[in-house]
Design a protein around this motif. Structure first.
Motif, PDB file in Angstrom:
ATOM      1  N   GLY A  59      20.882  -5.679  10.342  1.00 54.76           N
ATOM      2  CA  GLY A  59      19.466  -5.999  10.000  1.00 54.76           C
ATOM      3  C   GLY A  59      18.887  -7.260  10.167  1.00 54.76           C
ATOM      4  N   LEU A  60      19.778  -8.230  10.673  1.00 61.38           N
ATOM      5  CA  LEU A  60      19.033  -9.757  10.946  1.00 61.38           C
ATOM      6  C   LEU A  60      18.254  -9.718  12.301  1.00 61.38           C
ATOM      7  CD1 LEU A  60      22.439 -11.702  10.340  1.00 61.38           C
ATOM      8  CD2 LEU A  60      20.339 -11.238   8.555  1.00 61.38           C
ATOM      9  N   HIS A  61      18.375  -8.630  13.047  1.00 57.86           N
ATOM     10  CA  HIS A  61      17.610  -8.458  14.483  1.00 57.86           C
ATOM     11  C   HIS A  61      16.869  -7.243  14.453  1.00 57.86           C
ATOM     12  CE1 HIS A  61      20.503 -11.897  15.021  1.00 57.86           C
ATOM     13  NE2 HIS A  61      19.382 -12.455  15.609  1.00 57.86           N
ATOM     14  N   ASN A 445      18.640  -4.785   3.064  1.00 57.17           N
ATOM     15  CA  ASN A 445      18.570  -6.499   2.472  1.00 57.17           C
ATOM     16  C   ASN A 445      16.986  -6.902   2.751  1.00 57.17           C
ATOM     17  OD1 ASN A 445      19.534  -5.758   5.295  1.00 57.17           O
ATOM     18  ND2 ASN A 445      20.141  -8.129   5.367  1.00 57.17           N
ATOM     19  N   PHE A 446      16.497  -6.271   3.791  1.00 55.37           N
ATOM     20  CA  PHE A 446      14.901  -6.423   4.068  1.00 55.37           C
ATOM     21  C   PHE A 446      14.146  -5.276   4.033  1.00 55.37           C
ATOM     22  CE2 PHE A 446      17.647  -9.336   6.801  1.00 55.37           C
ATOM     23  CZ  PHE A 446      16.832 -10.474   6.816  1.00 55.37           C
ATOM     24  N   MET A 447      13.039  -5.578   3.313  1.00 56.39           N
ATOM     25  CA  MET A 447      12.277  -4.307   3.016  1.00 56.39           C
ATOM     26  C   MET A 447      10.769  -4.666   3.509  1.00 56.39           C
ATOM     27  SD  MET A 447      10.634  -3.303  -0.939  1.00 56.39           S
ATOM     28  CE  MET A 447      10.034  -4.867  -1.130  1.00 56.39           C
ATOM     29  N   GLY A 448      10.119  -3.812   4.381  1.00 52.40           N
ATOM     30  CA  GLY A 448       8.578  -3.839   4.553  1.00 52.40           C
ATOM     31  C   GLY A 448       7.961  -3.054   3.539  1.00 52.40           C
ATOM     32  N   LEU A 458      -5.004  -1.863   4.231  1.00 53.19           N
ATOM     33  CA  LEU A 458      -3.483  -2.075   4.301  1.00 53.19           C
ATOM     34  C   LEU A 458      -3.039  -3.247   4.621  1.00 53.19           C
ATOM     35  CD1 LEU A 458      -1.457   1.219   5.663  1.00 53.19           C
ATOM     36  CD2 LEU A 458      -1.120  -1.096   6.481  1.00 53.19           C
ATOM     37  N   VAL A 459      -1.897  -3.688   3.933  1.00 50.50           N
ATOM     38  CA  VAL A 459      -1.322  -4.961   4.074  1.00 50.50           C
ATOM     39  C   VAL A 459       0.216  -4.548   4.277  1.00 50.50           C
ATOM     40  CG1 VAL A 459      -0.739  -7.419   3.237  1.00 50.50           C
ATOM     41  CG2 VAL A 459      -3.110  -6.530   2.911  1.00 50.50           C
ATOM     42  N   VAL A 460       1.060  -4.990   5.127  1.00 53.63           N
ATOM     43  CA  VAL A 460       2.461  -4.849   5.219  1.00 53.63           C
ATOM     44  C   VAL A 460       3.020  -6.220   5.129  1.00 53.63           C
ATOM     45  CG1 VAL A 460       4.224  -4.171   6.817  1.00 53.63           C
ATOM     46  CG2 VAL A 460       1.841  -3.057   6.970  1.00 53.63           C
ATOM     47  N   THR A 461       3.888  -6.444   4.270  1.00 49.68           N
ATOM     48  CA  THR A 461       4.524  -7.713   4.087  1.00 49.68           C
ATOM     49  C   THR A 461       6.110  -7.759   4.123  1.00 49.68           C
ATOM     50  OG1 THR A 461       2.864  -8.075   2.408  1.00 49.68           O
ATOM     51  CG2 THR A 461       4.797  -9.511   2.185  1.00 49.68           C
ATOM     52  N   LEU A 462       6.776  -8.540   4.581  1.00 51.23           N
ATOM     53  CA  LEU A 462       8.390  -8.245   4.907  1.00 51.23           C
ATOM     54  C   LEU A 462       9.072  -9.294   3.788  1.00 51.23           C
ATOM     55  CD1 LEU A 462      10.621  -7.495   6.573  1.00 51.23           C
ATOM     56  CD2 LEU A 462      10.412  -9.830   7.675  1.00 51.23           C
ATOM     57  N   TYR A 463      10.032  -8.705   3.128  1.00 47.67           N
ATOM     58  CA  TYR A 463      10.563  -9.447   1.984  1.00 47.67           C
ATOM     59  C   TYR A 463      12.214  -9.404   2.452  1.00 47.67           C
ATOM     60  CZ  TYR A 463       6.561  -8.919  -1.235  1.00 47.67           C
ATOM     61  OH  TYR A 463       5.349  -8.702  -1.661  1.00 47.67           O
ATOM     62  N   GLU A 464      12.825 -10.356   2.200  1.00 47.94           N
ATOM     63  CA  GLU A 464      14.201 -10.344   2.060  1.00 47.94           C
ATOM     64  C   GLU A 464      14.672 -10.395   0.673  1.00 47.94           C
ATOM     65  OE1 GLU A 464      18.106 -12.742   4.031  1.00 47.94           O
ATOM     66  OE2 GLU A 464      16.148 -13.549   3.992  1.00 47.94           O
ATOM     67  N   GLY A 465      15.401  -9.253   0.276  1.00 40.93           N
ATOM     68  CA  GLY A 465      15.411  -9.004  -1.251  1.00 40.93           C
ATOM     69  C   GLY A 465      14.260  -8.880  -1.904  1.00 40.93           C
ATOM     70  N   GLU A 466      13.935  -9.801  -3.047  1.00 42.07           N
ATOM     71  CA  GLU A 466      12.353  -9.879  -3.526  1.00 42.07           C
ATOM     72  C   GLU A 466      11.800 -11.147  -3.210  1.00 42.07           C
ATOM     73  OE1 GLU A 466      12.663  -9.113  -7.820  1.00 42.07           O
ATOM     74  OE2 GLU A 466      14.499  -7.994  -7.344  1.00 42.07           O
ATOM     75  N   LYS A 467      12.274 -11.856  -1.944  1.00 43.97           N
ATOM     76  CA  LYS A 467      11.525 -12.980  -1.655  1.00 43.97           C
ATOM     77  C   LYS A 467      10.724 -12.612  -0.532  1.00 43.97           C
ATOM     78  CE  LYS A 467      12.597 -17.502   0.819  1.00 43.97           C
ATOM     79  NZ  LYS A 467      13.735 -18.231   1.267  1.00 43.97           N
TER      80      LYS A 467
END
Length: 738
Positions: A59-61, A445-448, A458-467
């Motif tokens: 998931g890191l790449h 561990n990552f969420m779009g 529409l806005v797409v935001t990347l999170y790591e956990g809740e960050k």
């Protein structure tokens, strides 16, 4: 359920609302309407989005295709920084291709399956020329030497074998270590037997394109076989046309024929099989229940090679049974049964998540759709979600045991992304209002997070956990493009029967409360569907409001997001409650001080086209609507496919009265307002026969309508600005008749 202008058949019903029948060339004014409306019609109104990327195992790449289709690039998930080019078509060995349209990374990360020369088969399926690229050696080799194009290629877990289906409906294995091709099946035959990929009705109604599953140890391939010899065939005519013209049909039309089972007719006989890669032997896997009609999903459960999971349904789709099968011994065990009075929600069997230690099922047994965790032994270990709301998507669980899902927990018009931890504590990860969806990396561990509402593109935001890491897409330019777009107002309408309906209203630009405006009611109304949602969706409806109409959208009984009782009210009686609710909504709207009750129109596409016909010809129709536009309508559920029609209506033999009262054909003689029907002549979903039979009945009843046909167009009526043509024609029709 779900280009160019050609034959426009006009007919006249004298004396109705100034309804005239004059055929004319497209005027300069109409050309201007095309240009003005274009931003409000697909694809011009489509917001940019970011789909779930091709994550690597950690998931890191992730990998992404370059804009020119010539490279596959590796990126760092956290930063979005380019790491390296993993495939460059100018730097491959043995074979060269011009460009790629898609790709798949093998589970072990050693190879990439490259897609080129892709062409559609049906709505979801494609055939294409596939190549296997080995990252270590840079070798690029065709997937098959025997077939120029292949369907549904599937890597084995170790990446050393690719299963695919050839043009002869047989399954083959490409063994990459030896560059050899082995036949798994030999009985495939066009219009008779399909191995490894679904027939038309499975693809359309069970949303699947692949019917194969690899064992975790790479030693067994399991697959479904569809024996469709007894399924009746359907044919439709193909013309030369002018959108992607077919010159071979310039003087004599051609035809397209395929297997399409209508309600009550035979389905494909579907059987389950396993293939041993070592000894090349096939075993028939027999399930004990003779009442099984459908097997919509097969998958391996966890890491065990002796646990193939088969999801089955009876023909009425009210009973689901899940089996655990040992493919080598053939021994099967029932691990879960779900049965309801009305149809089971497709979420129940299409969206099962098979994890390492158990599986998650979405069930509406409580009256609302919720997530339940089961062990592979068959015991329910946890009810994951609960409450008076529906879970509309389940995404999975992370290493800490928290589950992630989408739901209507803040109201039916919203979609909220939430997580529930091991203690049952729920936390919303998105806004409580508006429409959110999400995608996740393999370990979650990552969420779009994708978000919009009626005022926010529409806005797409990347999170790591809740960050929050970064915004991937914000569609900022759309705010200026649609700055003058009328506002969407959400409301509820209570009909005279006391039914509360969710609705939205779009008022004209420069709205004057002292005026009375014509009203267009737009709806879809199909079981489980929703149109009244707080999401960004500029559409023809906004353009119509800019041109002086009030537009209202209503979700009647039978639609989704409001629990099981609301949705299943229409069981075995489609069109009845939807019609009552839409007519009731129109009556209440007509009482608003700014609506002219004598100028109310209704329109819809597909199920919405069906319900348009029902609403203007049955019940209280004559006192409510002044004009109607129906696009690609079902006119009798006897004409529609088995899986969809019987899910809601049972078979015509089991429910003859329901089929009779739900068919617009039987009310066509009641039509007394202007009606426009539009349909694609190559609609493989809702056949043109529906419209032709409806018009035939109207003729017999001494009634008339307008018709506009789109040669060689399918159910979507898309391409060569055909969609713009549809909505321009519809608005022009309302202009003339409201």
């Amino acid at each position: 359920m779900i280009k160019e202008i050609s034959a426009f058949l006009l007919c006249l019903l004298p004396g109705l609302h100034g309804f005239t029948a004059t055929a004319s060339r497209v005027s300069d004014k109409n050309v201007r309407v095309f240009e003005d409306m274009a931003p409000y019609v697909y694809p011009a109104n489509r917001a940019a989005t970011v789909a779930c990327p091709a994550f690597m195992a950690d998931g890191l790449h992730y990998l992404a295709l370059s804009a020119d289709g010539k490279k596959i690039v590796k990126y760092a998930t956290r930063t979005g920084a380019e790491v390296e080019v993993v495939l460059d078509l100018d730097n491959t060995r043995e074979n060269k291709i011009e460009a790629m349209t898609d790709f798949t990374l093998s589970p072990d990360g050693s190879k990439i399956l490259v897609v080129t020369a892709e062409e559609p088969v049906y709505r979801r399926s494609t055939r294409a020329s596939h190549y296997i690229y080995e990252l270590r050696t840079r070798l690029l080799r065709p997937l098959s030497e025997k077939f120029a194009k292949q369907r549904s290629p599937l890597f084995s877990p170790d990446g050393r074998i690719v299963a695919f289906v050839g043009d002869d409906n047989n399954i083959y294995l490409k063994k990459t270590d030896y560059n050899t091709e082995v036949a798994v099946t030999t009985d495939g035959a066009i219009d008779k037997v399909i191995n490894g990929v679904p027939d038309w009705v499975y693809e359309e109604e069970f949303t699947t394109t692949c019917s194969m599953a690899w064992a975790p140890d790479n030693m067994t391939l399991c697959y479904l076989k569809y024996s469709e010899a007894e399924v009746p065939a359907y044919s439709f005519t193909l013309y030369e046309g002018s959108c992607e013209p077919r010159p071979e049909y310039a003087l004599y039309p051609g035809s397209f024929t395929y297997k399409y089972p209508v309600a009550g007719e035979p389905n494909s006989k579907v059987t389950l099989h396993s293939y041993d890669v070592d000894n090349r032997k096939t075993k028939d896997l027999t399930l004990p229940d003779t009442g099984i009609e459908y097997i919509p999903r097969i998958a391996y459960g966890g890491a065990s090679a002796s646990r193939l999971m088969a999801v089955t349904l009876d023909r009425s789709q009210t009973r689901m049974e899940i089996y655990s099968i040992n493919p080598r011994s053939g021994v099967s065990k029932s691990v879960m049964t779900e049965e309801e009075r009305a149809w089971l929600s497709p979420l129940s069997y299409e969206d099962i998540t098979f994890g390492t230690d158990g599986f998650v099922v979405l069930s509406s047994r409580s009256g609302y759709t919720h997530a339940y965790l089961y062990s592979y032994a068959g015991s329910m270990t946890r009810q994951i979600t609960s409450g008076e709301y529906d879970v509309t998507a389940y995404y999975g669980a992370d290493a800490k045991g928290s589950h992630y899902y989408q739901s209507t927990s803040t109201g039916a018009v919203n979609r909220v992304i939430s997580k529930v931890d091991v203690k049952g504590v729920v936390k919303n990860l998105s806004s409580d209002k508006g429409f959110s969806s999400a995608w996740f990396s393999p370990s979650l561990n990552f969420m779009g997070l994708t978000y919009s509402n009626t005022a926010t593109p529409l806005v797409v935001t990347l999170y790591e956990g809740e960050k929050k890491l970064r915004v991937l897409e914000d569609n900022a330019s759309l705010k200026s493009v649609y700055a003058s777009m009328p506002v969407t107002e959400f409301t509820t309408i209570t009909t005279s029967e006391g039914v509360k309906l969710n609705a939205y209203i779009i008022k004209p630009t420069g709205f004057d409360a002292s005026r009375r405006y014509p009203l267009i009611i737009h709806q879809y109304s199909g079981p489980g569907s929703q149109e009244v949602l707080d999401r960004w969706k500029p559409d023809w409806t906004h353009y119509a409001a800019m041109k002086g109409y009030v537009v209202m959208c209503v979700d009647p009984r039978g639609t989704g997001g409001r629990g099981r009782e609301w949705e299943t009210a229409v069981y075995k009686n489609l069109g009845h409650y939807e019609t009552i609710d839409l007519q009731g909504a129109a009556e209440q709207a007509g009482k608003l001080p700014y609506i002219d009750p004598s100028r109310i129109g209704i329109c819809g596409w597909s199920y919405g086209g069906y319900e348009t016909l029902m609403a203007v010809t049955s019940g209280r129709a004559s006192s409510v609507f002044a004009c109607a536009v129906s696009i690609a309508p079902v006119t009798d559920w006897r004409f529609y496919d088995t899986v969809y029609a019987e899910r809601y209506m049972l078979t015509p033999r089991e429910n003859p009265d329901g089929y009779r009262t739900s068919a617009p054909l039987n009310y066509a003689g009641n039509l007394n307002i202007p009606l426009l029907i539009m349909h694609g002549t190559a609609d493989d979903n809702v056949h043109l026969m529906n419209t032709m039979q409806y018009v035939s009945v109207m003729q017999s009843e001494g009634r008339f309508c307008d018709m506009f046909l789109y040669p060689n167009m399918n159910h979507s009526i898309f391409g060569c600005d055909a969609r713009l043509n549809v909505y321009s024609k519809m608005l022009d029709y309302f202009n003339k008749n409201l």
